[in-house]
Design an enzyme around this catalytic site. Structure first.
Site, PDB file in Angstrom:
ATOM      1  N   HIS A  11       0.841  -1.191   0.000  1.00 40.37           N
ATOM      2  CA  HIS A  11       0.000   0.000   0.000  1.00 40.37           C
ATOM      3  C   HIS A  11       0.876   1.242   0.000  1.00 40.37           C
ATOM      4  CE1 HIS A  11      -3.409   2.588   0.938  1.00 40.37           C
ATOM      5  NE2 HIS A  11      -2.605   3.218   1.760  1.00 40.37           N
TER       6      HIS A  11
ATOM      7  N   ASP B 241     -15.104   2.350   8.853  1.00 39.50           N
ATOM      8  CA  ASP B 241     -14.078   3.282   8.363  1.00 39.50           C
ATOM      9  C   ASP B 241     -14.643   4.133   7.231  1.00 39.50           C
ATOM     10  OD1 ASP B 241     -11.369   4.382   7.766  1.00 39.50           O
ATOM     11  OD2 ASP B 241     -11.747   3.335   5.887  1.00 39.50           O
TER      12      ASP B 241
ATOM     13  N   ARG C  21     -14.891  12.546   8.265  1.00 39.16           N
ATOM     14  CA  ARG C  21     -13.603  13.252   8.437  1.00 39.16           C
ATOM     15  C   ARG C  21     -13.352  14.196   7.271  1.00 39.16           C
ATOM     16  NH1 ARG C  21      -9.545   8.660   8.575  1.00 39.16           N
ATOM     17  NH2 ARG C  21      -8.020  10.329   8.633  1.00 39.16           N
TER      18      ARG C  21
ATOM     19  N   SER D 170      -7.365   3.807   9.782  1.00 39.60           N
ATOM     20  CA  SER D 170      -8.180   3.740   8.568  1.00 39.60           C
ATOM     21  C   SER D 170      -7.493   2.850   7.516  1.00 39.60           C
ATOM     22  CB  SER D 170      -8.379   5.161   8.036  1.00 39.60           C
ATOM     23  OG  SER D 170      -8.900   5.153   6.743  1.00 39.60           O
TER      24      SER D 170
ATOM     25  N   LYS E 263      -8.464  -1.551   6.565  1.00 37.84           N
ATOM     26  CA  LYS E 263      -8.770  -2.065   5.224  1.00 37.84           C
ATOM     27  C   LYS E 263      -7.740  -3.100   4.791  1.00 37.84           C
ATOM     28  CE  LYS E 263      -9.143   2.206   4.008  1.00 37.84           C
ATOM     29  NZ  LYS E 263      -9.462   3.581   3.820  1.00 37.84           N
TER      30      LYS E 263
END
Ligand code: URA
Length: 432
Positions: free
Chosen positions: A81, A160, A167, A182, A186
């Site tokens: 990621h 989330d 947010r 967050s 995931k």
């Protein structure tokens, strides 16, 4: 338990218990806690921070709020990621290289918003490419060819999704504990055995300073460890764009060229470095050097490129575009931005370039904007390069006729100086 007491506790800098965090996530998810109450709590968290334990509990209950992908029938499943940056097309390159060496890449990606591009949008610039795989097809493709990339399923870490949407409109995105939980909720729900995080810092990144990037990286590695996943993170610079191409089909073309061994140096180097970490995580190799050798071999021998072709074919993309990159449509207008003076490039601001690419049509300002796949910018020079007055610094690609204003903004991204400039390193640290 009640939400007002929890908000007051966080306002008074006290530590929330696991039960309180569970209560917040579950009751916000089912609608008992209202948006205005959750907003107040989020702002108190932004201001007063969270302990590592609080962040771990928040992650835990966000994971539990949605479904989890079961990849237990596959082995060596790796995931990577990136916190996002301008010109970051590394997923398209690293995935086939490590897949060609026995890793299985299970990648759920998102779309771009603002100045950072999304892998899913980039892939959609390949005609026919299917980014919405069923879970069965996702798993079968990973098993058959070693990799698959699909859109994030709707039901992962549901809380989330709801919290992030809030947010986004309450000025509470900018919080290391909230970002870490967050992202990790995931990633952990997505079922891979190992996770590599590329945490970028600089003008063109979420984290503006190296210190914040380090804090975020350490926290995410800590969360991964708690959930018993081999999680590592690299801290990388995003002062200037990564590679030379910014914009969807332009980045796909650059990714393919990189897989043919003809990619820009910075992009190739980052992919090889990340790839070596992923091979170590999957225990395909026992040293970084061994990993580098295998990766370079499969990159320069065309093995990784072959996996990419199979991947595109498996997801119904038209492979002829990959085999002949000239088939990708080229934008109507191509504006060359020229150097106003001779010298060395000292700065090439990624944020300005990213925003300019978005304005040219290559990104979304609002969620529903439609992307122009051929729009974007191709850079000819990077920080440290010497240019002469009149040299073409970069070319803008767009269908929008008012590109002259954007060309001026792009020019302002460059600082050209007399003294020779040594570029900053790209990779600062790997947290293992
Ligand atoms: N990306 C995420 O998924 N969550 C954040 O909070 C920030 C970036």
């Amino acid at each position: 338990m009640n939400i007002i007491d929890i908000i007051l506790k966080k306002k008074n800098k006290e530590i929330l218990t696991e039960e309180e965090i569970k209560y917040v996530v579950e009751n916000f998810d089912n609608g008992n806690i209202k948006d205005y109450q959750m907003s107040a709590l989020l702002m108190a968290i932004v201001i007063n921070d969270m302990t590592d334990e609080e962040v771990i509990y928040l992650t835990k209950y966000m994971i539990q709020s949605g479904s989890r992908i079961d990849l237990s029938n596959l082995n060596n499943v790796v995931d990577k990621h990136s916190t996002g940056g301008v010109g970051d097309k590394t997923t398209l390159i690293i995935s086939p290289i490590v897949a060609s060496l026995g890793c299985r890449v299970a990648k759920m990606s998102g779309r771009g918003l603002g100045y950072t591009g999304g892998t899913i949008d980039k892939l959609e610039s390949i005609p026919g490419f299917n980014v919405n795989l069923s879970m069965d097809s996702f798993i079968k493709e990973i098993s058959d060819i070693g990799m698959a990339i699909t859109s994030q399923t709707e039901d992962i870490a549901l809380a989330d999704k709801k919290i992030y949407a809030l947010r986004d409109v309450t000025g509470t995105v900018d919080s290391i504990p909230l970002i870490a939980s967050s992202i990790m909720s995931k990633k952990l729900a997505s079922g891979a055995d190992t996770i590599l995080l590329d945490v970028k810092f600089g003008e063109g990144a979420f984290m503006k300073t190296m210190e914040d990037a380090q804090k975020l990286a350490h926290l995410m590695v800590e969360i991964g460890r708690y959930f018993k996943k081999d999680t590592r993170a690299e801290i990388t610079a995003m002062g200037e764009p990564l590679g030379n191409a910014i914009g969807n089909s332009l980045e796909v073309k650059e990714a393919v060229e990189t897989l043919l061994g003809k990619g820009p140096k910075d992009l190739t180097e980052l992919c090889l470095d990340s790839g070596a970490t992923m091979l170590l995580q999957a225990k395909v190799v026992s040293t970084r050097d061994e990993g580098r050798k295998l990766l370079e071999n499969n990159l320069y021998s065309g093995k990784a490129y072959k996996v990419f072709l199979e991947f595109v074919k498996a997801q119904h993309g038209d492979v002829s575009y990959i085999e002949n990159l000239d088939k990708f449509p080229v934008a109507l207008y191509q504006e060359k931005v020229k150097a106003l003076r001779s010298g060395y490039i000292a700065k090439l601001d990624a944020l300005t370039i990213g925003i300019a690419s978005m304005k040219l049509g290559g990104g979304r300002e609002k969620k529903d904007d439609i992307i122009d796949m051929a729009a974007g910018i191709v850079l000819n020079y990077k920080v440290g390069d010497h240019v002469n007055k009149g040299d073409v610094l970069c070319t803008l690609y767009t269908e929008r006729p008012h590109y002259d204003i954007i060309a001026k903004e792009v020019l302002s991204a460059y600082d050209i100086v007399d003294e020779q400039v040594v570029p900053m390193p790209l990779i600062y640290e790997t947290i293992e």
